[in-house]
Write a protein that holds these residues in place. Sequence first.
Motif, mmCIF file in Angstrom:
data_model
loop_
_atom_site.group_PDB
_atom_site.id
_atom_site.type_symbol
_atom_site.label_atom_id
_atom_site.label_comp_id
_atom_site.label_asym_id
_atom_site.label_seq_id
_atom_site.Cartn_x
_atom_site.Cartn_y
_atom_site.Cartn_z
ATOM 1 N N LYS A 187 -8.507 12.123 2.273
ATOM 2 C CA LYS A 187 -9.355 12.544 3.390
ATOM 3 C C LYS A 187 -10.053 11.336 4.020
ATOM 4 O O LYS A 187 -10.145 11.219 5.256
ATOM 5 N N LYS A 188 -10.525 10.430 3.186
ATOM 6 C CA LYS A 188 -11.225 9.238 3.671
ATOM 7 C C LYS A 188 -10.318 8.372 4.529
ATOM 8 O O LYS A 188 -10.753 7.828 5.558
ATOM 9 N N TYR A 189 -9.055 8.232 4.114
ATOM 10 C CA TYR A 189 -8.143 7.328 4.815
ATOM 11 C C TYR A 189 -7.158 8.063 5.730
ATOM 12 O O TYR A 189 -6.135 7.499 6.108
ATOM 13 N N LYS A 190 -7.466 9.284 6.068
ATOM 14 C CA LYS A 190 -6.612 10.018 6.986
ATOM 15 C C LYS A 190 -6.521 9.284 8.314
ATOM 16 O O LYS A 190 -7.519 8.893 8.899
ATOM 17 N N ASN A 191 -5.281 9.085 8.765
ATOM 18 C CA ASN A 191 -5.006 8.380 10.033
ATOM 19 C C ASN A 191 -5.483 6.931 10.011
ATOM 20 O O ASN A 191 -5.724 6.331 11.057
ATOM 21 N N GLN A 192 -5.637 6.364 8.804
ATOM 22 C CA GLN A 192 -6.009 4.962 8.665
ATOM 23 C C GLN A 192 -5.039 4.256 7.733
ATOM 24 O O GLN A 192 -4.435 4.885 6.865
ATOM 25 N N LYS A 193 -4.919 2.954 7.910
ATOM 26 C CA LYS A 193 -4.122 2.156 6.976
ATOM 27 C C LYS A 193 -4.920 1.977 5.690
ATOM 28 O O LYS A 193 -6.092 1.580 5.719
ATOM 29 N N ILE A 194 -4.319 2.285 4.558
ATOM 30 C CA ILE A 194 -5.001 2.181 3.273
ATOM 31 C C ILE A 194 -4.938 0.733 2.788
ATOM 32 O O ILE A 194 -3.847 0.178 2.633
ATOM 33 N N PRO A 195 -6.076 0.089 2.552
ATOM 34 C CA PRO A 195 -6.059 -1.284 2.017
ATOM 35 C C PRO A 195 -5.351 -1.312 0.665
ATOM 36 O O PRO A 195 -5.538 -0.416 -0.163
ATOM 37 N N ILE A 196 -4.547 -2.338 0.438
ATOM 38 C CA ILE A 196 -3.773 -2.399 -0.800
ATOM 39 C C ILE A 196 -4.678 -2.430 -2.025
ATOM 40 O O ILE A 196 -4.355 -1.865 -3.075
ATOM 41 N N GLU A 197 -5.858 -3.034 -1.894
ATOM 42 C CA GLU A 197 -6.790 -3.068 -3.022
ATOM 43 C C GLU A 197 -7.252 -1.659 -3.395
ATOM 44 O O GLU A 197 -7.369 -1.329 -4.589
ATOM 45 N N GLN A 198 -7.479 -0.823 -2.397
ATOM 46 C CA GLN A 198 -7.912 0.546 -2.658
ATOM 47 C C GLN A 198 -6.787 1.392 -3.242
ATOM 48 O O GLN A 198 -7.020 2.269 -4.072
ATOM 49 N N ALA A 199 -5.552 1.118 -2.813
ATOM 50 C CA ALA A 199 -4.401 1.820 -3.394
ATOM 51 C C ALA A 199 -4.253 1.457 -4.866
ATOM 52 O O ALA A 199 -3.923 2.306 -5.699
ATOM 53 N N HIS A 200 -4.517 0.190 -5.208
ATOM 54 C CA HIS A 200 -4.507 -0.227 -6.619
ATOM 55 C C HIS A 200 -5.632 0.461 -7.393
ATOM 56 O O HIS A 200 -5.440 0.873 -8.545
ATOM 57 N N SER A 212 0.835 -1.201 0.000
ATOM 58 C CA SER A 212 0.000 0.000 0.000
ATOM 59 C C SER A 212 0.870 1.252 0.000
ATOM 60 O O SER A 212 0.600 2.213 -0.734
ATOM 61 N N GLY A 213 1.938 1.233 0.806
ATOM 62 C CA GLY A 213 2.825 2.389 0.890
ATOM 63 C C GLY A 213 3.510 2.697 -0.422
ATOM 64 O O GLY A 213 3.598 3.856 -0.842
ATOM 65 N N LEU A 214 4.013 1.663 -1.104
ATOM 66 C CA LEU A 214 4.685 1.877 -2.391
ATOM 67 C C LEU A 214 3.706 2.351 -3.459
ATOM 68 O O LEU A 214 4.036 3.215 -4.282
ATOM 69 N N LEU A 215 2.499 1.804 -3.449
ATOM 70 C CA LEU A 215 1.493 2.246 -4.413
ATOM 71 C C LEU A 215 1.139 3.715 -4.211
ATOM 72 O O LEU A 215 1.038 4.483 -5.175
ATOM 73 N N MET A 216 0.978 4.112 -2.962
ATOM 74 C CA MET A 216 0.646 5.511 -2.690
ATOM 75 C C MET A 216 1.819 6.429 -3.021
ATOM 76 O O MET A 216 1.621 7.555 -3.487
ATOM 77 N N ASN A 217 3.041 5.952 -2.809
ATOM 78 C CA ASN A 217 4.219 6.733 -3.180
ATOM 79 C C ASN A 217 4.221 7.012 -4.676
ATOM 80 O O ASN A 217 4.451 8.141 -5.119
ATOM 81 N N ARG A 218 3.961 5.991 -5.477
ATOM 82 C CA ARG A 218 3.941 6.157 -6.934
ATOM 83 C C ARG A 218 2.764 7.030 -7.360
ATOM 84 O O ARG A 218 2.879 7.825 -8.296
ATOM 85 N N ASN A 219 1.631 6.849 -6.689
ATOM 86 C CA ASN A 219 0.473 7.690 -7.010
ATOM 87 C C ASN A 219 0.775 9.161 -6.774
ATOM 88 O O ASN A 219 0.616 10.005 -7.667
ATOM 89 N N LEU A 220 1.215 9.481 -5.576
ATOM 90 C CA LEU A 220 1.316 10.884 -5.172
ATOM 91 C C LEU A 220 2.536 11.579 -5.745
ATOM 92 O O LEU A 220 2.529 12.801 -5.926
ATOM 93 N N ALA A 221 3.595 10.852 -6.056
ATOM 94 C CA ALA A 221 4.783 11.478 -6.637
ATOM 95 C C ALA A 221 4.619 11.727 -8.129
ATOM 96 O O ALA A 221 5.079 12.738 -8.659
ATOM 97 N N ASN A 222 3.956 10.786 -8.828
ATOM 98 C CA ASN A 222 3.909 10.845 -10.289
ATOM 99 C C ASN A 222 2.652 11.475 -10.853
ATOM 100 O O ASN A 222 2.659 11.996 -11.972
ATOM 101 N N LEU A 223 1.572 11.440 -10.092
ATOM 102 C CA LEU A 223 0.315 12.009 -10.586
ATOM 103 C C LEU A 223 0.451 13.472 -11.017
ATOM 104 O O LEU A 223 0.015 13.839 -12.118
ATOM 105 N N PRO A 224 1.061 14.342 -10.192
ATOM 106 C CA PRO A 224 1.152 15.752 -10.599
ATOM 107 C C PRO A 224 2.022 16.000 -11.833
ATOM 108 O O PRO A 224 1.908 17.057 -12.457
#
Length: 418
Positions: free
Chosen positions: A330-343, A251-263
């Motif tokens: 906002k939805k997952y603030k202070n929560q662990k993001i499920p890997i399926e949702q990160a995908h 989940s962490g790596l997916l979010m890293n790629r999402n947030l770094a590359n999206l912009p």
Amino acid sequence: MSYELRPRTKEGESFIEATESVIKILRDRADNADKKSIVNVHNLTDMLSSGIIGAFIPKIFGGFGLTSIHDWMVGISRLGQGDGSVALMVNMHLAVSRGMMETWNASKKSTNKKLTKKLELQFEQIISGNMFLCATATEIGTDNLHPFTEATRVQDGWIINGKKIFVTGSPIASHVAMNLLIRNKKETTPNNEEDVIGAVILPLETKGVITQDDWQAMGMRGSGSQSIFFENVFIPKDIVRPIGQWGKWSSGLLMNRNLANLPLLGAFLGIAEHAYELALVAAKEKPKSIRPSNMELPGIQHIIGEMEISISTTRAMVGQMGQITDDFLKKYKNQKIPIEQAHELLKDHQSMKWVVNRNAIDIVNKALDVVGGSGYLDKNTISRLYRDVRAGPFMQPYAPSEAREYIGKVVLGIYPEN
């Protein structure tokens, strides 16, 4: 009108106002940087004085306190209107500094006062102009999940060896952020389950960090995306941070790629917007011959109409993806993001990337048709935009040859592990 993207937050207003203030300055310098394949150091001065490089730094340290991904993307699109190369460089810096901001927020809730203080000192360095970050996850023959640049444990620290390519902004950066392979057993091979990916930020002046000055490319020539060798580079043990298992999505790596590359996609929207602007100028220009003006020709009118549809579609896609991402965080603030949702988020990101890259290329191509043969000359800005916009599809993840398979798998509920 035309679906123009505007900020959604107060902090975003400050950031986007700052990026709009430098568009003309960047345009004035872009062609020379392209011709000489150099990074214009004066652009960094302007990024600093306008506050752009401190966008994600908390307000108490002098930054804008930006949090919205949507507004980040819009700001990068404005920089892309000025110079796509600069937009790429700034985005790399902002991606890393945003991560630092998130780590700082988390550290304040823990007992790690040492880390909190370290990050606050780095915030001060960024705002003062003493810290500008470049970032790289790219190596020859592999992908973001399988870095081969390796950190080996030694007494009191690590030794790094390897090579990174496309290290955008490194000629003017003070620090580089990158991913690494950390082997957990001496006898392991790269596919061992216990091998992990580590992240590190280190000064570019560190002994053994050897910049190659080898950036010669079709486009984005002002980005300074040279290669860097790391030869027996020693770093302290507390600098390397494990971020996931080598070769497997988390989940962490997916979010890293999402947030770094999206912009980054905002940069290519900005290039297309600049090309559209130049096409409109050319179409409305009064002819110096007996021929009617371009804007009176049905063929030109049709091309402009198609460009208007494409630019509106692209802006709408960028804006919607930005809002989706803000809502997701906002939805997952202070929560662990499920890997399926990160995908699922990366799937939406990839759909948007496909549309933005293809539309941006098509818009610049049509702009060249409107401008005509003069646009083919090096002295015409359209020729640079034509080359620069073509870099978009190569940005990982995913390349065009891979994206459809990934999107299809996620839609079908087949979530890739690697």
